[in-house]
Design an enzyme around this catalytic site. Structure first.
Site, PDB file in Angstrom:
ATOM      1  N   ASP A  35       0.827  -1.222   0.000  1.00  0.00           N
ATOM      2  CA  ASP A  35       0.000   0.000   0.000  1.00  0.00           C
ATOM      3  C   ASP A  35       0.853   1.260   0.000  1.00  0.00           C
ATOM      4  OD1 ASP A  35      -2.424  -1.324   0.049  1.00  0.00           O
ATOM      5  OD2 ASP A  35      -2.628  -1.232   2.235  1.00  0.00           O
ATOM      6  N   ARG A 116       0.199   4.301  17.418  1.00  0.00           N
ATOM      7  CA  ARG A 116      -0.220   5.287  16.419  1.00  0.00           C
ATOM      8  C   ARG A 116      -0.022   6.747  16.835  1.00  0.00           C
ATOM      9  NH1 ARG A 116       0.580   1.458  13.534  1.00  0.00           N
ATOM     10  NH2 ARG A 116      -0.951   0.529  12.145  1.00  0.00           N
ATOM     11  N   ASP A 145      -7.127   2.986  12.950  1.00  0.00           N
ATOM     12  CA  ASP A 145      -5.826   3.655  12.836  1.00  0.00           C
ATOM     13  C   ASP A 145      -5.921   5.021  12.181  1.00  0.00           C
ATOM     14  OD1 ASP A 145      -4.439   1.673  14.165  1.00  0.00           O
ATOM     15  OD2 ASP A 145      -4.146   0.493  12.347  1.00  0.00           O
ATOM     16  N   SER A 200      -3.476  -9.283   7.170  1.00  0.00           N
ATOM     17  CA  SER A 200      -3.107  -7.892   7.434  1.00  0.00           C
ATOM     18  C   SER A 200      -2.492  -7.855   8.834  1.00  0.00           C
ATOM     19  CB  SER A 200      -4.356  -7.016   7.356  1.00  0.00           C
ATOM     20  OG  SER A 200      -4.091  -5.782   7.963  1.00  0.00           O
TER      21      SER A 200
HETATM   22  N1  ARG Z   1      -7.817  -3.988  16.029  1.00  0.00           N
HETATM   23  C1  ARG Z   1      -6.596  -3.431  16.508  1.00  0.00           C
HETATM   24  C2  ARG Z   1      -6.741  -1.953  16.704  1.00  0.00           C
HETATM   25  O1  ARG Z   1      -7.669  -1.359  16.239  1.00  0.00           O
HETATM   26  C3  ARG Z   1      -5.416  -3.782  15.626  1.00  0.00           C
HETATM   27  C4  ARG Z   1      -5.358  -3.019  14.339  1.00  0.00           C
HETATM   28  C5  ARG Z   1      -4.220  -3.413  13.505  1.00  0.00           C
HETATM   29  N2  ARG Z   1      -3.963  -2.428  12.487  1.00  0.00           N
HETATM   30  C6  ARG Z   1      -3.663  -2.722  11.234  1.00  0.00           C
HETATM   31  N3  ARG Z   1      -3.499  -1.713  10.442  1.00  0.00           N
HETATM   32  N4  ARG Z   1      -3.548  -3.943  10.798  1.00  0.00           N
HETATM   33  O2  ARG Z   1      -5.922  -1.358  17.347  1.00  0.00           O
END
Ligand code: ARG
Length: 424
Positions: A35, A116, A145, A200
């Site tokens: 990406d 993040r 995110d 992912s």
């Molecule tokens: N569900 C978790 C969260 O919202 C993990 C997210 C993982 N992020 C990703 N871009 N794969 O914090």
């Protein structure tokens, strides 16, 4: 702006979204994956803008930052900054989470949610340093995110705009691979480019998450190939192992008697837990953007350190403190999950966490065995515990057992009256 069929000029909804005509130099949060590699080219082509990359090391295992940087430069980035933020991440983000026993939804230790705001804060710093007007990230429109990153940028740097091309370019995985091929982006090195899409993944030193593929089928039990960090418990050693975690004022400072810096301690605890199959969580989660999603987490360090911390905290707290703090812990975890790291309520709560943790010193022994991390020993100079009072051995000691009936009578007075009123 050049004519590009993949470019969308969707109207902007929020004040901080960039006007394509005004993107001249973007700071791209670059991971080296498909990406963000496509994005690196796409921003240059469709916005006619320059791109500076930033790659942040939060302790995700197995990354080769030289390779990532080389790839960014090859794809036309003006520069690619690689920042080792492990220390800051551990001290300023993971540690407060330990003090707040932070688990969202009862099982998610928030590693991504903690990472993040730091990544976005660094993006702001580097965007300013390198004269960028925009921050670009690779989050989709369906996840948490995007919220965490954009809230951070909009809070810390109102002068900067953001773009999230994955949210708007309407390319699926196949189209992205085709775009990559036709724009000289090395696709071979992209995991899963041939054949089925990969999971992912997001990871850092506090844990690893996997989403996608069969994980989206709630009736599908985990397949072993998802576990790249933790040994599946059935294959973990037959011998149990006891580790001792020593805390000073809520900070883990030593592992089985050896004093360690926080990053190393977390990494070493993670290794031990991973070896014993500890920290697997199969989690259904209420995302902040409304979706309910399943995640597979591997968080061995969090499983052990949060368990040890909570045990010690309860040992040194009174019944009233111990009844109260979990409510604040939960609120803390929710705020951080929701991307509100910079919300003043979080620092208000942290003040309380700090205060309680002043007494959280001592050592907790944890037995690791085939997926379990079970507390087996505790010691603390601050334990609100007196073995001679609690003991069954002596008939009375200093504990005034004969006072108990009076206590019971008064303690239950209202409850008994109400029961009679409602039932007789
Ligand atoms: N569900 C978790 C969260 O919202 C993990 C997210 C993982 N992020 C990703 N871009 N794969 O914090």
């Amino acid at each position: 702006m050049s004519e590009d069929p993949t470019h969308t000029s969707a109207p902007r909804t929020a004040s901080y979204e960039a006007d394509p005509a005004e993107v001249h130099r973007a700071l791209l949060l670059y991971s080296g994956g498909l990406d963000t590699s496509v994005m690196l080219k796409w921003i240059q082509d469709s916005y006619d803008a320059e791109v500076v990359c930033l790659t942040v090391n939060l302790g995700q295992p197995g990354e080769d930052y030289e390779v990532i940087k080389g790839k960014a430069l090859e794809l036309g980035a003006l520069d690619c900054h690689v920042v080792d933020a492990r220390e800051e991440f551990a001290r300023e983000y993971v540690l407060p989470a330990i003090k707040a026993n932070a688990l969202y939804g009862g099982g998610y230790p928030l590693f991504t949610a903690l990472g993040r705001p730091l990544i976005a804060k660094l993006a702001v710093d580097y965007a300013r340093k390198s004269g960028c007007d925009t921050i670009a990230h690779g989050c989709t429109g369906k996840g948490n995110d995007q919220v965490r990153i954009e809230v951070t940028v909009a809070t810390l740097a109102p002068e900067l705009k953001t773009i999230a091309p994955v949210r708007s370019w309407q390319m699926g995985r196949e189209e992205e691979i085709a775009y990559a091929r036709s724009h000289g982006i090395p696709v071979k090195s992209i995991q899963g480019a041939e054949g089925q899409a990969p999971y992912s993944i997001d990871d850092n030193l506090w844990g690893r998450s996997s989403e996608g593929r069969w994980i989206e089928d709630l009736s599908h039990a985990p397949e072993d190939d998802v576990f790249q960090l933790v040994t599946p418990p059935e294959r973990a050693p037959d011998e149990a192992e006891i580790v001792e975690i020593e805390f000073e004022r809520g900070v883990p400072v030593a592992l089985s008697g050896e004093r360690l810096e926080l990053v190393e301690l977390i990494e070493r605890v993670a290794e031990l837990g991973a070896c014993h199959g500890v920290g697997i969580v199969d989690h259904i989660e209420d995302r902040i953007v409304g979706l309910k999603v399943r995640d597979i987490y591997e968080a061995p360090a969090a499983a052990i350190l949060l368990g040890a911390h909570q045990e010690l905290e309860q040992l040194v707290g009174t019944i009233h403190q111990n009844q109260f703090k979990p409510q604040l812990d939960r609120q803390w975890a929710y705020l951080v999950y929701a991307g509100l790291w910079w919300e003043p309520l979080r620092s208000d709560l942290d003040a309380y966490m700090e205060r309680v943790n002043e007494l959280v010193s001592g050592t907790i022994g944890i037995k690791l065995y085939k997926g379990q991390a079970r507390v087996v020993t505790r010691s603390s100079p601050n334990a609100v515990y007196d073995a001679s009072l609690a003991s069954f051995a002596e008939s009375g000691g200093l504990f005034p057992q004969t006072a108990s009936p009076g206590f019971i009578e008064l303690f239950s007075l209202q409850s008994r009256m109400a029961w009679r009123l409602h039932n007789e």
